[in-house]
Design an enzyme around this catalytic site. Structure first.
Site, PDB file in Angstrom:
ATOM      1  N   SER A   2       0.078   3.735  -0.883  1.00  0.00           N
ATOM      2  CA  SER A   2       1.763   4.236  -1.284  1.00  0.00           C
ATOM      3  C   SER A   2       1.034   5.239  -2.175  1.00  0.00           C
ATOM      4  O   SER A   2       0.449   4.774  -3.141  1.00  0.00           O
ATOM      5  CB  SER A   2       2.514   2.981  -1.332  1.00  0.00           C
ATOM      6  OG  SER A   2       2.077   2.617  -2.192  1.00  0.00           O
ATOM      7  N   LYS A   3       2.470   5.231  -3.104  1.00  0.00           N
ATOM      8  CA  LYS A   3       2.611   6.513  -4.492  1.00  0.00           C
ATOM      9  C   LYS A   3       1.895   5.447  -5.324  1.00  0.00           C
ATOM     10  O   LYS A   3       1.172   5.817  -6.148  1.00  0.00           O
ATOM     11  CB  LYS A   3       4.147   6.432  -4.959  1.00  0.00           C
ATOM     12  CG  LYS A   3       4.599   7.724  -4.243  1.00  0.00           C
ATOM     13  CD  LYS A   3       4.337   9.090  -4.864  1.00  0.00           C
ATOM     14  CE  LYS A   3       4.286   9.676  -4.744  1.00  0.00           C
ATOM     15  NZ  LYS A   3       3.370  10.424  -4.653  1.00  0.00           N
ATOM     16  N   ARG A   4       2.075   3.865  -5.055  1.00  0.00           N
ATOM     17  CA  ARG A   4       1.346   2.915  -6.787  1.00  0.00           C
ATOM     18  C   ARG A   4      -0.203   3.224  -6.308  1.00  0.00           C
ATOM     19  O   ARG A   4      -0.741   3.480  -7.863  1.00  0.00           O
ATOM     20  CB  ARG A   4       1.823   1.763  -6.352  1.00  0.00           C
ATOM     21  CG  ARG A   4       2.691   1.174  -6.321  1.00  0.00           C
ATOM     22  CD  ARG A   4       2.813  -0.929  -6.057  1.00  0.00           C
ATOM     23  NE  ARG A   4       2.597  -0.494  -4.076  1.00  0.00           N
ATOM     24  CZ  ARG A   4       1.264  -1.385  -3.180  1.00  0.00           C
ATOM     25  NH1 ARG A   4       0.370  -1.696  -3.877  1.00  0.00           N
ATOM     26  NH2 ARG A   4       1.395  -1.326  -2.264  1.00  0.00           N
ATOM     27  N   GLY A  44      -1.277   6.225  -6.140  1.00  0.00           N
ATOM     28  CA  GLY A  44      -1.722   7.577  -6.770  1.00  0.00           C
ATOM     29  C   GLY A  44      -1.476   8.399  -5.577  1.00  0.00           C
ATOM     30  O   GLY A  44       0.043   8.186  -5.016  1.00  0.00           O
ATOM     31  N   GLU A  58      -0.109  17.116  -2.506  1.00  0.00           N
ATOM     32  CA  GLU A  58      -0.913  17.679  -3.753  1.00  0.00           C
ATOM     33  C   GLU A  58      -1.887  17.517  -3.852  1.00  0.00           C
ATOM     34  O   GLU A  58      -1.960  17.905  -5.215  1.00  0.00           O
ATOM     35  CB  GLU A  58      -0.279  15.885  -4.606  1.00  0.00           C
ATOM     36  CG  GLU A  58       1.261  15.623  -4.493  1.00  0.00           C
ATOM     37  CD  GLU A  58       1.354  13.288  -4.414  1.00  0.00           C
ATOM     38  OE1 GLU A  58       1.146  13.879  -5.467  1.00  0.00           O
ATOM     39  OE2 GLU A  58       1.812  13.264  -3.602  1.00  0.00           O
TER      40      GLU A  58
END
Ligand code: GLU
Length: 299
Positions: free
Chosen positions: A259-261, A263, A269
């Site tokens: 997840s975003k945590r 990176g 992206e």
């Protein structure tokens, strides 16, 4: 039978790398077996956070970047189309009604308030939450319909629920995990068609996989916990199930779902950061798989 696989993203935002890895696995199997790769857009969840129309463009862009051209998909169409589920609502309705006519599904008139109160009570009692099958009984169903009619002053629109077998077990054969056995008693009477006319995942996906001639369903293993419901819908129709393949999800170093945590998680992206298509393809293929040759990192 020729291999036909599908990549079935939902436009919930820009695609996650794990989602595109699934697309790659499907595509590689189709290529290896001389089969077809279909891309179908599963856009039937219209809640604003789950329906992001721009997500569709990013999915298309990501596939193009990876050099994956589906044999049939929503962009160019094909013989089994349309490949956008929101354009197939009539088909799902017809199939859901067919199950009702055969006694394998039923109309449910329970109001949101009743379902909410039921859930709260189940939580307070510390028992698993789920539908109590109230409307499965024809008499109670009619009472519920009349109650809502008198309260609301208009004929209520029901949902359609699967009448899950109450006894026995549902066995799922997964090519990665082997045989998994689920107790039918513990399964919910899943909603198939919502009152707004949109199907849920279970109905739309099963009907489309059947109509589109899908032979192998390759999808993330977060779908394994609901695989019994998926299989129960296929069995209610009396169809031959596709082969199921649930590769493990991509995890972060802490063994939690990426997840975003951790990176960057969106494929685009990486594209914006300048990673080349070949490098990204190679990277995704080797996440969770190796050719068994030591130190071979470039495929
Ligand atoms: N629409 C589902 C998703 O995006 C597809 C799951 C499947 O491949 O069956 O997760």
């Amino acid at each position: 039978m020729p291999v036909r696989v599908r990549y079935a993203p939902s436009p919930t935002g820009s695609p996650h790398v794990g989602n595109l890895r699934t697309a790659i696995y499907n595509w590689l199997l189709a290529k290896k077996e001389g089969g077809q790769f279909i891309a179908r857009l599963e856009d039937t969840d219209r809640t604003p956070e789950r329906y992001v129309p721009e997500g569709m463009w990013d999915i298309e862009e990501s596939l193009r970047y990876l050099g994956i051209v589906p044999d049939e998909w929503w962009v160019t169409g094909g013989p089994k189309g349309p490949y956008i589920q929101s354009q197939r609502l009539e088909i799902y309705k017809e199939y859901a009604e067919k199950l009702v006519a055969e006694g394998k599904a039923y109309y449910c008139y329970c109001s949101k308030e009743r379902l909410e109160a039921m859930r709260k009570e189940q939580q307070a009692r510390g028992i698993p939450t789920g539908y109590d099958r109230h409307c499965r009984d024809p008499q109670r169903r009619e009472q519920m319909r009349l109650k809502r009619l008198s309260e609301e002053g208009v004929e209520p629109t029901p949902v359609i629920r699967l009448a899950m077998p109450l006894e026995g077990q549902t066995v799922v054969h997964d090519l990665v995990r082997g045989e998994i056995v689920y107790e039918n008693r513990s399964q919910d009477d899943q909603i198939l068609l919502k009152s707004d006319g949109y199907p849920t995942y279970f109905l739309a996906c099963v009907v489309d996989d059947h109509l589109m001639g899908v032979t192998h369903v390759i999808r993330g293993d977060d779908w394994l916990s609901s695989a019994a419901k998926f299989m129960a819908v296929i069995q209610a129709f009396g169809w031959e199930p596709p082969k199921l393949v649930h590769p493990p999800l991509i995890l972060g170093p802490d063994r939690k779902k990426l997840s975003k945590r951790h990176g960057a998680t969106q494929f685009m992206e990486f594209v914006r950061e300048g990673y080349l298509p070949e490098a990204l393809f190679n990277f995704l293929v080797l996440l969770g798989w190796s050719a068994g040759e030591e130190n071979r990192e470039i495929m």
